[in-house]
Design a protein around this motif. Structure first.
Motif, PDB file in Angstrom:
ATOM      1  N   GLU A 114      56.861  34.958  66.237  1.00 23.40           N
ATOM      2  CA  GLU A 114      57.874  35.791  66.814  1.00 23.40           C
ATOM      3  C   GLU A 114      57.385  37.123  67.269  1.00 23.40           C
ATOM      4  OE1 GLU A 114      60.632  36.104  63.816  1.00 23.40           O
ATOM      5  OE2 GLU A 114      61.671  34.256  64.421  1.00 23.40           O
ATOM      6  N   ARG A 115      56.246  37.768  66.561  1.00 20.74           N
ATOM      7  CA  ARG A 115      55.637  38.891  66.865  1.00 20.74           C
ATOM      8  C   ARG A 115      54.756  38.639  67.953  1.00 20.74           C
ATOM      9  NH1 ARG A 115      53.806  41.002  60.988  1.00 20.74           N
ATOM     10  NH2 ARG A 115      55.858  41.778  60.111  1.00 20.74           N
ATOM     11  N   THR A 116      54.236  37.689  68.218  1.00 20.28           N
ATOM     12  CA  THR A 116      53.104  37.564  69.328  1.00 20.28           C
ATOM     13  C   THR A 116      54.093  37.449  70.484  1.00 20.28           C
ATOM     14  OG1 THR A 116      51.629  36.554  67.817  1.00 20.28           O
ATOM     15  CG2 THR A 116      51.380  36.042  70.178  1.00 20.28           C
ATOM     16  N   LEU A 117      55.060  36.547  70.431  1.00 24.81           N
ATOM     17  CA  LEU A 117      56.162  36.508  71.705  1.00 24.81           C
ATOM     18  C   LEU A 117      56.612  37.784  72.075  1.00 24.81           C
ATOM     19  CD1 LEU A 117      57.283  34.528  74.003  1.00 24.81           C
ATOM     20  CD2 LEU A 117      59.040  34.296  71.913  1.00 24.81           C
ATOM     21  N   TYR A 118      57.059  38.607  71.121  1.00 23.86           N
ATOM     22  CA  TYR A 118      57.755  39.945  71.350  1.00 23.86           C
ATOM     23  C   TYR A 118      56.956  40.781  72.003  1.00 23.86           C
ATOM     24  CZ  TYR A 118      60.461  44.143  70.392  1.00 23.86           C
ATOM     25  OH  TYR A 118      61.070  45.400  70.170  1.00 23.86           O
ATOM     26  N   GLN A 119      55.545  40.835  71.569  1.00 24.51           N
ATOM     27  CA  GLN A 119      54.513  41.700  72.049  1.00 24.51           C
ATOM     28  C   GLN A 119      54.281  41.286  73.312  1.00 24.51           C
ATOM     29  OE1 GLN A 119      51.737  41.936  69.022  1.00 24.51           O
ATOM     30  NE2 GLN A 119      52.674  42.975  67.661  1.00 24.51           N
ATOM     31  N   ALA A 120      54.058  40.008  73.496  1.00 24.31           N
ATOM     32  CA  ALA A 120      53.597  39.571  74.920  1.00 24.31           C
ATOM     33  C   ALA A 120      54.773  39.745  75.986  1.00 24.31           C
ATOM     34  CB  ALA A 120      53.563  38.029  74.992  1.00 24.31           C
TER      35      ALA A 120
ATOM     36  N   LEU B 136      67.841  36.598  59.409  1.00 21.25           N
ATOM     37  CA  LEU B 136      68.032  37.343  58.052  1.00 21.25           C
ATOM     38  C   LEU B 136      69.260  36.767  57.113  1.00 21.25           C
ATOM     39  CD1 LEU B 136      67.322  39.503  55.773  1.00 21.25           C
ATOM     40  CD2 LEU B 136      68.312  40.883  57.291  1.00 21.25           C
ATOM     41  N   GLU B 137      70.426  36.662  58.099  1.00 18.56           N
ATOM     42  CA  GLU B 137      71.712  36.102  57.278  1.00 18.56           C
ATOM     43  C   GLU B 137      71.396  34.625  56.921  1.00 18.56           C
ATOM     44  OE1 GLU B 137      74.687  36.701  60.269  1.00 18.56           O
ATOM     45  OE2 GLU B 137      74.676  38.925  60.032  1.00 18.56           O
ATOM     46  N   LEU B 138      70.788  33.917  57.813  1.00 15.40           N
ATOM     47  CA  LEU B 138      70.392  32.534  57.307  1.00 15.40           C
ATOM     48  C   LEU B 138      69.436  32.531  56.017  1.00 15.40           C
ATOM     49  CD1 LEU B 138      70.652  29.373  57.685  1.00 15.40           C
ATOM     50  CD2 LEU B 138      68.806  29.620  59.152  1.00 15.40           C
TER      51      LEU B 138
ATOM     52  N   SER C 263      61.197  42.158  59.546  1.00 16.65           N
ATOM     53  CA  SER C 263      61.408  41.914  60.711  1.00 16.65           C
ATOM     54  C   SER C 263      62.502  42.571  61.513  1.00 16.65           C
ATOM     55  CB  SER C 263      61.234  40.427  61.122  1.00 16.65           C
ATOM     56  OG  SER C 263      62.324  39.945  60.612  1.00 16.65           O
ATOM     57  N   VAL C 264      63.637  42.531  60.637  1.00 16.10           N
ATOM     58  CA  VAL C 264      64.895  43.109  61.204  1.00 16.10           C
ATOM     59  C   VAL C 264      64.823  44.666  61.405  1.00 16.10           C
ATOM     60  CG1 VAL C 264      67.219  43.475  60.691  1.00 16.10           C
ATOM     61  CG2 VAL C 264      66.335  41.059  60.460  1.00 16.10           C
ATOM     62  N   GLU C 265      64.131  45.280  60.306  1.00 12.45           N
ATOM     63  CA  GLU C 265      64.072  46.621  60.384  1.00 12.45           C
ATOM     64  C   GLU C 265      63.109  47.090  61.434  1.00 12.45           C
ATOM     65  OE1 GLU C 265      66.099  48.628  58.994  1.00 12.45           O
ATOM     66  OE2 GLU C 265      67.192  47.033  58.051  1.00 12.45           O
ATOM     67  N   THR C 266      62.123  46.231  61.649  1.00 10.89           N
ATOM     68  CA  THR C 266      61.094  46.604  62.687  1.00 10.89           C
ATOM     69  C   THR C 266      61.886  46.609  64.121  1.00 10.89           C
ATOM     70  OG1 THR C 266      59.270  45.683  61.275  1.00 10.89           O
ATOM     71  CG2 THR C 266      58.788  45.765  63.736  1.00 10.89           C
ATOM     72  N   ALA C 267      62.422  45.443  64.511  1.00 14.92           N
ATOM     73  CA  ALA C 267      63.295  45.519  65.400  1.00 14.92           C
ATOM     74  C   ALA C 267      64.341  46.712  65.836  1.00 14.92           C
ATOM     75  CB  ALA C 267      63.981  44.275  65.732  1.00 14.92           C
ATOM     76  N   ARG C 268      64.890  47.074  64.537  1.00 17.97           N
ATOM     77  CA  ARG C 268      65.922  48.055  64.808  1.00 17.97           C
ATOM     78  C   ARG C 268      65.267  49.388  65.095  1.00 17.97           C
ATOM     79  NH1 ARG C 268      70.575  48.186  61.665  1.00 17.97           N
ATOM     80  NH2 ARG C 268      69.831  46.796  60.148  1.00 17.97           N
TER      81      ARG C 268
ATOM     82  N   GLU D  69      67.037  44.395  71.790  1.00 17.86           N
ATOM     83  CA  GLU D  69      68.666  44.181  71.194  1.00 17.86           C
ATOM     84  C   GLU D  69      68.464  42.520  71.129  1.00 17.86           C
ATOM     85  OE1 GLU D  69      71.145  45.503  74.537  1.00 17.86           O
ATOM     86  OE2 GLU D  69      71.258  47.381  73.628  1.00 17.86           O
ATOM     87  N   ASP D  70      68.030  41.663  72.123  1.00 16.69           N
ATOM     88  CA  ASP D  70      67.830  40.318  71.931  1.00 16.69           C
ATOM     89  C   ASP D  70      67.126  39.968  70.665  1.00 16.69           C
ATOM     90  OD1 ASP D  70      69.605  40.348  74.327  1.00 16.69           O
ATOM     91  OD2 ASP D  70      67.751  39.709  75.413  1.00 16.69           O
ATOM     92  N   THR D  71      65.828  40.527  70.510  1.00 20.58           N
ATOM     93  CA  THR D  71      65.360  40.356  69.285  1.00 20.58           C
ATOM     94  C   THR D  71      65.786  40.915  67.937  1.00 20.58           C
ATOM     95  OG1 THR D  71      63.139  40.706  70.854  1.00 20.58           O
ATOM     96  CG2 THR D  71      62.815  40.909  68.289  1.00 20.58           C
ATOM     97  N   PHE D  72      66.532  41.974  68.115  1.00 19.95           N
ATOM     98  CA  PHE D  72      67.044  42.353  66.792  1.00 19.95           C
ATOM     99  C   PHE D  72      68.411  41.310  66.519  1.00 19.95           C
ATOM    100  CE2 PHE D  72      70.843  44.823  65.062  1.00 19.95           C
ATOM    101  CZ  PHE D  72      70.198  45.148  63.757  1.00 19.95           C
TER     102      PHE D  72
END
Length: 465
Positions: free
Chosen positions: A429-435, A199-201, A222-227, A189-192
């Motif tokens: 971002e992906r590296t941090l998310y996976q870690a 994405l809005e920016l 990246s947004v759809e992956t998080a979703r 949820e935080d990542t999304f």
């Protein structure tokens, strides 16, 4: 009472009290071929309490988890079946034990008939007290059957303890899994939310011509992956709740569900160095296999006794009269004593086959006993190996998360300054998310391994130490 009756009863009592020979072989010693100690060094600590003596209330530190375990021990249907099997085995043992004592019954009757030599109808009233078909256990057949039933009952009791131990561990692991998945949902949820804001920016900057269409597409990816990750983790949480509810056996109050991973759910200290492998003999499943082996040995004795003669006694004393009002008057007493001797001569090989089957069942029980010890040794050894490796893995994973967090911050700063592309930032971002995901799973594995080690050493089937 007449002299023949006294003589018969004295003979029966003497044979009964004189004891009977047992033809059951000695229980064979198991040889699982294990090392005296686990083949890994273990840390030392000051406590000397055996794990099997640590109650689950003392082991687990989360009050919500303790409440769920208590409900599961009350409501779980598999454990209820195990309890009923104990009751069934206890009743069967009582039946077999009752055969070692004579059954005494009182009877009364009326016999009415007409003889061809007389014209009238005759009545014969009787009342008696006696025993029927009582076997003198000269060769231990009945006693061995009783001992086999006793050991089967004790084996079912250990099976109940093993089921309770497994249930406690399953509830704890399901609780930890639910907590970890809820933490993954929070992380997703935080990542999304972060990627949605990014994405809005990016859309506003694309409208101003500050970023390319490629960067915008990468941000949408990246947004759809998080979703997708968020939806998957939410579905996993729902499945975890269903699994935990099934174990508990009743609906779970929302306040008893974990909010996040409880990293100190258990308080098992390191094992003492040189812990002997004999502690496995206290595991309920090992003791269950041992009782099954003793029951199989007793069945061999019963099968051997079937080759020898058997003596059964039937006798009664009472009174008989043609008039009901004079049934208990003097001179109306009757008695009977009917011993029966049975000697097997030709059984078509049935007795030898029964003995062979009993021996095969004993050998199977011995193999099961050794296998239970070997399996327990491996479970403890595996858990001990993971204790060290998971601790090291968790420390490395924490360092990786810290490093990935710093890399993500630097990459974002360089992207904002226009020095790196969005692809570089997305990779950070992906590296941090996976870690972060891997750290949660590692902590879950470390706590689950504590529970598994506690179970492997035989703890968890009692509430208090």
């Amino acid at each position: 009472m007449t002299k023949p009756v006294l003589t018969g009863l004295a003979l029966a009592t003497g044979l009964l009290l004189s004891g009977c020979a047992s033809l059951a072989p000695a229980v064979p010693a198991a040889n699982p071929q294990l090392a005296a100690d686990w083949p890994i060094p273990a840390a030392t600590h000051g406590g000397d309490t055996a794990v099997a003596d640590i109650g689950w209330r003392d082991f687990f530190t989360d009050p919500r988890l303790e409440s769920l375990i208590e409900q599961a021990l009350t409501n779980n249907r598999d454990l209820r079946v195990a309890l009923l099997n104990v009751e069934k085995a206890r009743a069967q043992y009582r039946i077999e034990r009752a055969d070692r004592l004579p059954s005494v019954a009182a009877s009364g009757g009326l016999e009415r008939g007409r003889l061809t030599t007389t014209n009238g109808v005759t009545d014969q009233y009787s009342a008696s007290l006696g025993i029927a078909e009582f076997e003198l256990d000269l060769f231990g057949r009945v006693r061995n059957l009783s001992e086999a039933s006793l050991n089967q009952y004790l084996a079912q009791e250990e099976a109940r303890r093993a089921a309770q131990l497994s249930l406690v561990a399953e509830v704890a692991n399901a609780y930890l899994t639910l907590a970890a998945d809820r933490r993954l949902v929070q992380l997703a949820e935080d990542t999304f939310d972060n990627r949605q804001r990014a994405l809005e920016l990016s859309e506003r900057r694309h409208q101003l011509g500050a970023v390319s269409g490629l960067d915008l597409s990468q941000a949408q990816t990246s947004v759809e992956t998080a979703r997708a990750d968020l939806a998957g983790f939410r579905g996993q949480v729902a499945q975890d709740i269903n699994a935990l509810t099934l174990l508990v056996g009743a609906p779970i109050a929302p306040e008893l569900l974990p909010e996040e991973v409880a990293f100190e759910v258990s308080g098992l200290q390191p094992l003492p160095a040189g812990l002997p492998s004999e502690v496995l003999l206290r595991r309920p499943d090992v003791q269950q296999a041992e009782y099954a082996l003793q029951a199989a040995s007793a069945n061999i004795g019963a099968a051997r006794a079937a080759f020898f003669p058997s003596i059964r006694l039937t006798g009664s004393i009472g009174t008989a009269s043609s008039e009901l009002d004079s049934l208990f008057d003097g001179g109306t007493r009757i008695w009977s004593f009917m011993p029966q001797l049975s000697l097997p001569i030709f059984q078509g090989g049935g007795l030898r086959a029964a003995l062979g089957m009993a021996r095969a069942e004993r050998d199977i029980a011995l193999a099961d006993y050794e296998n239970a010890i070997q399996s327990g040794f491996r479970e403890v050894a595996d858990a001990l190996v993971l204790t060290g490796s998971l601790a090291e893995q968790q420390a490395s994973q924490q360092a990786l998360v810290a490093a990935a967090g710093r890399a993500e911050q630097l990459s974002r700063a360089r992207y904002d300054a226009g020095r790196d592309s969005y692809l570089v930032l997305l990779d950070a971002e992906r590296t941090l998310y996976q870690a972060e995901q891997a750290l949660i799973n590692t902590r879950l594995a470390e706590q689950s391994n504590r529970v598994n080690l506690y179970k492997a050493l035989g703890g968890g089937w009692q509430a208090v130490d």
